[in-house]
Design a protein around this motif. Sequence first.
Motif, PDB file in Angstrom:
ATOM      1  N   GLY A  43       0.847  -1.251  -0.206  1.00 23.32           N
ATOM      2  CA  GLY A  43       0.005   0.278  -0.091  1.00 23.32           C
ATOM      3  C   GLY A  43       0.716   1.418  -0.011  1.00 23.32           C
ATOM      4  N   SER A  44       0.170   2.312   0.253  1.00 24.14           N
ATOM      5  CA  SER A  44       1.075   3.556  -0.062  1.00 24.14           C
ATOM      6  C   SER A  44       1.929   3.854   1.252  1.00 24.14           C
ATOM      7  CB  SER A  44       0.025   4.722   0.086  1.00 24.14           C
ATOM      8  OG  SER A  44      -0.886   4.993   1.211  1.00 24.14           O
ATOM      9  N   ARG A  45       1.447   3.489   2.473  1.00 21.04           N
ATOM     10  CA  ARG A  45       2.499   3.634   3.671  1.00 21.04           C
ATOM     11  C   ARG A  45       2.561   2.492   4.570  1.00 21.04           C
ATOM     12  NH1 ARG A  45       2.414   7.595   1.140  1.00 21.04           N
ATOM     13  NH2 ARG A  45       2.550   9.590   1.682  1.00 21.04           N
ATOM     14  N   SER A  46       2.323   1.169   3.633  1.00 18.82           N
ATOM     15  CA  SER A  46       2.647  -0.219   4.245  1.00 18.82           C
ATOM     16  C   SER A  46       1.814  -0.645   5.355  1.00 18.82           C
ATOM     17  CB  SER A  46       3.915  -0.080   5.177  1.00 18.82           C
ATOM     18  OG  SER A  46       4.700  -1.045   5.351  1.00 18.82           O
ATOM     19  N   SER A  47       0.300  -0.022   5.374  1.00 25.36           N
ATOM     20  CA  SER A  47      -0.720  -0.830   6.129  1.00 25.36           C
ATOM     21  C   SER A  47      -1.542  -1.669   5.282  1.00 25.36           C
ATOM     22  CB  SER A  47      -1.406   0.346   6.769  1.00 25.36           C
ATOM     23  OG  SER A  47      -2.222   1.038   5.766  1.00 25.36           O
ATOM     24  N   ALA A  48      -1.284  -1.865   3.973  1.00 31.01           N
ATOM     25  CA  ALA A  48      -1.985  -3.172   3.286  1.00 31.01           C
ATOM     26  C   ALA A  48      -1.782  -4.421   4.097  1.00 31.01           C
ATOM     27  CB  ALA A  48      -1.496  -3.113   1.978  1.00 31.01           C
ATOM     28  N   GLY A  49      -3.207  -5.113   4.272  1.00 31.35           N
ATOM     29  CA  GLY A  49      -3.071  -6.232   5.149  1.00 31.35           C
ATOM     30  C   GLY A  49      -3.389  -6.257   6.510  1.00 31.35           C
ATOM     31  N   GLU A  50      -3.943  -4.988   6.809  1.00 35.16           N
ATOM     32  CA  GLU A  50      -4.517  -5.044   8.200  1.00 35.16           C
ATOM     33  C   GLU A  50      -6.117  -5.455   8.218  1.00 35.16           C
ATOM     34  OE1 GLU A  50      -3.433  -4.022  11.327  1.00 35.16           O
ATOM     35  OE2 GLU A  50      -1.413  -4.320  10.093  1.00 35.16           O
ATOM     36  N   TRP A  51      -6.012  -6.846   7.510  1.00 33.79           N
ATOM     37  CA  TRP A  51      -7.320  -7.318   7.555  1.00 33.79           C
ATOM     38  C   TRP A  51      -8.028  -7.852   8.889  1.00 33.79           C
ATOM     39  CZ3 TRP A  51      -7.280 -13.067   8.671  1.00 33.79           C
ATOM     40  CH2 TRP A  51      -8.319 -13.745   8.233  1.00 33.79           C
ATOM     41  N   GLY A  52      -7.226  -7.998   9.851  1.00 28.54           N
ATOM     42  CA  GLY A  52      -7.779  -8.349  11.178  1.00 28.54           C
ATOM     43  C   GLY A  52      -8.828  -7.028  11.690  1.00 28.54           C
ATOM     44  N   HIS A  53      -8.572  -6.106  11.085  1.00 28.75           N
ATOM     45  CA  HIS A  53      -9.415  -4.746  11.706  1.00 28.75           C
ATOM     46  C   HIS A  53     -10.148  -4.456  10.362  1.00 28.75           C
ATOM     47  CE1 HIS A  53      -7.054  -4.782  15.354  1.00 28.75           C
ATOM     48  NE2 HIS A  53      -6.000  -4.747  14.682  1.00 28.75           N
ATOM     49  N   MET A  54     -10.577  -5.353   9.553  1.00 30.31           N
ATOM     50  CA  MET A  54     -11.736  -5.104   8.811  1.00 30.31           C
ATOM     51  C   MET A  54     -12.958  -5.581   9.346  1.00 30.31           C
ATOM     52  SD  MET A  54     -12.157  -6.808   4.978  1.00 30.31           S
ATOM     53  CE  MET A  54     -12.490  -8.344   5.526  1.00 30.31           C
ATOM     54  N   VAL A  55     -13.931  -4.448   9.154  1.00 28.78           N
ATOM     55  CA  VAL A  55     -15.333  -4.685   9.969  1.00 28.78           C
ATOM     56  C   VAL A  55     -15.965  -5.597   9.138  1.00 28.78           C
ATOM     57  CG1 VAL A  55     -17.352  -3.544  11.020  1.00 28.78           C
ATOM     58  CG2 VAL A  55     -15.187  -2.426  10.950  1.00 28.78           C
ATOM     59  N   ILE A  56     -16.626  -6.626   9.820  1.00 27.58           N
ATOM     60  CA  ILE A  56     -17.498  -7.583   9.275  1.00 27.58           C
ATOM     61  C   ILE A  56     -18.859  -7.716   9.966  1.00 27.58           C
ATOM     62  CG2 ILE A  56     -15.628  -9.088   8.312  1.00 27.58           C
ATOM     63  CD1 ILE A  56     -16.186 -11.104  10.905  1.00 27.58           C
ATOM     64  N   GLU A  57     -18.907  -6.960  11.122  1.00 28.06           N
ATOM     65  CA  GLU A  57     -20.164  -6.689  11.628  1.00 28.06           C
ATOM     66  C   GLU A  57     -20.338  -5.284  12.148  1.00 28.06           C
ATOM     67  OE1 GLU A  57     -23.370  -8.716  14.946  1.00 28.06           O
ATOM     68  OE2 GLU A  57     -21.214  -9.448  14.660  1.00 28.06           O
ATOM     69  N   ARG A  58     -21.577  -4.565  11.557  1.00 22.30           N
ATOM     70  CA  ARG A  58     -21.483  -3.135  12.024  1.00 22.30           C
ATOM     71  C   ARG A  58     -22.047  -2.863  13.538  1.00 22.30           C
ATOM     72  NH1 ARG A  58     -25.883  -0.623   8.138  1.00 22.30           N
ATOM     73  NH2 ARG A  58     -25.459   1.107   9.473  1.00 22.30           N
ATOM     74  N   GLY A  59     -21.294  -2.364  14.426  1.00 20.64           N
ATOM     75  CA  GLY A  59     -21.624  -2.236  16.001  1.00 20.64           C
ATOM     76  C   GLY A  59     -21.595  -3.639  16.528  1.00 20.64           C
ATOM     77  N   GLY A  60     -20.605  -4.472  16.117  1.00 19.92           N
ATOM     78  CA  GLY A  60     -20.348  -5.895  16.629  1.00 19.92           C
ATOM     79  C   GLY A  60     -19.740  -5.645  17.860  1.00 19.92           C
ATOM     80  N   ARG A  61     -19.006  -6.849  18.195  1.00 23.08           N
ATOM     81  CA  ARG A  61     -17.971  -7.024  19.411  1.00 23.08           C
ATOM     82  C   ARG A  61     -16.784  -6.002  19.467  1.00 23.08           C
ATOM     83  NH1 ARG A  61     -16.584 -13.479  19.316  1.00 23.08           N
ATOM     84  NH2 ARG A  61     -18.550 -14.232  19.537  1.00 23.08           N
ATOM     85  N   LEU A  62     -16.662  -5.452  20.539  1.00 20.95           N
ATOM     86  CA  LEU A  62     -15.610  -4.622  20.710  1.00 20.95           C
ATOM     87  C   LEU A  62     -14.265  -5.122  20.528  1.00 20.95           C
ATOM     88  CD1 LEU A  62     -14.908  -1.652  21.492  1.00 20.95           C
ATOM     89  CD2 LEU A  62     -14.672  -2.607  24.058  1.00 20.95           C
TER      90      LEU A  62
END
Length: 413
Positions: free
Chosen positions: A247-266
Amino acid sequence: MSGEPGSGRPKLSLPEVSTVTTLRQRNRALALKQVILAQETTRATIARDSGLSTASAGNLVAELIAAGLVEERGSVSSHGGRPITLIGPRAESAITIGADIGERGVAVELFDLAMHRIDREFRGGAKEESPEQIGDDIHEALRALRGRNAERWPTLLGVGLGLPGVVETAPDGSQMLYAQSLGWPPVPVRSLCDLGGVPVLAENGAKMQARAEMWFGSARGADHALVALLGRGVGLGIVSAGQVAYGSRSSAGEWGHMVIERGGRLCRCGNRGCVEAYIGSDAILSAWKDTGGVFEGTGWRAIGALIAAAHQGDPAASTIVDEIIDCLGVALGGMVNLTNPERIVIGGWVGLRLMESLGERITAAVKKYSLSRPGDQFQLLVAKFGGDAVATGSALLPLEALIAADPAERGPR
């Protein structure tokens, strides 16, 4: 472009000389990487795989032998001709170090030039630590390794760090770690490990696992792959056109913090509904505990106990495992649609536990949440490297720096 009077040939300008020199350096680097990847190969194979003439490949190998990085290793018979000489990396010519850095401690491993692990050292591991304590762990581990390997230490190429967060590199080469999910402030990499004249290179741990799997593991030879790291944290190495995506600043791949449920678990990062909030080890075991699950520790055995209980028909454990597989299917299915991988590689200690008996169910879940066409075009594989993946990939950073330089002129320190 002017020519020499009467020569009929164009005069080679300085920029073109530079280009020719760079091309030769590139070919030499390519040859060295081929030798390390193959462990044993021949001049003819190097010529074939690099698109060079046999004579050119022979010259490059001769230069690498003269630099002490490559050696001849006997010969094998040919079909009626002269014996073919085998070429391999001169393992004892250099060492490189890779470290797997987490918030609870470090695993630091020492490799030779052939990427055989020759020593390792652990520090921490009992509780969460501050960046300062992690830095102390790294230096203590390095001192222990140096004490046991003093004779080889002058050949050290450098130290690679696999870190739990986004690692950005500034134009001046300085690096900064952003570990939001750990609650750390921005941390200069130099504050974690400063060895004076020894190069220290850092990158995100999931990317380092992907690099190890690309060089020697289940992603080797794949131009497009997803390499998932499932542990306490969750990350992803995205391989596109044979290269790890940054990516542009090396953060590509932060998949663990992709949201899969709106308003889900903290999630530990402060957001809600992230992938890690459902398939990170803390989230998994917390969900099981909330349903009455009883287990020891928070690691390998605890996750194994959950999966075993599910296989034995425990309703609560079965529900948790079903949810893990479904969430993993959602998270990876979206990435399949986005990147169209030929392989998905599951690693990390939680991932290895899941793949022991649940690989077919995970494959079905990913296909369920992806389009049918790209969903039929990937192969799900378990990572070759277990707990050594991040350290192995990190140790490749100094080695790649050597390869990217002119390996025939720049050897070990």
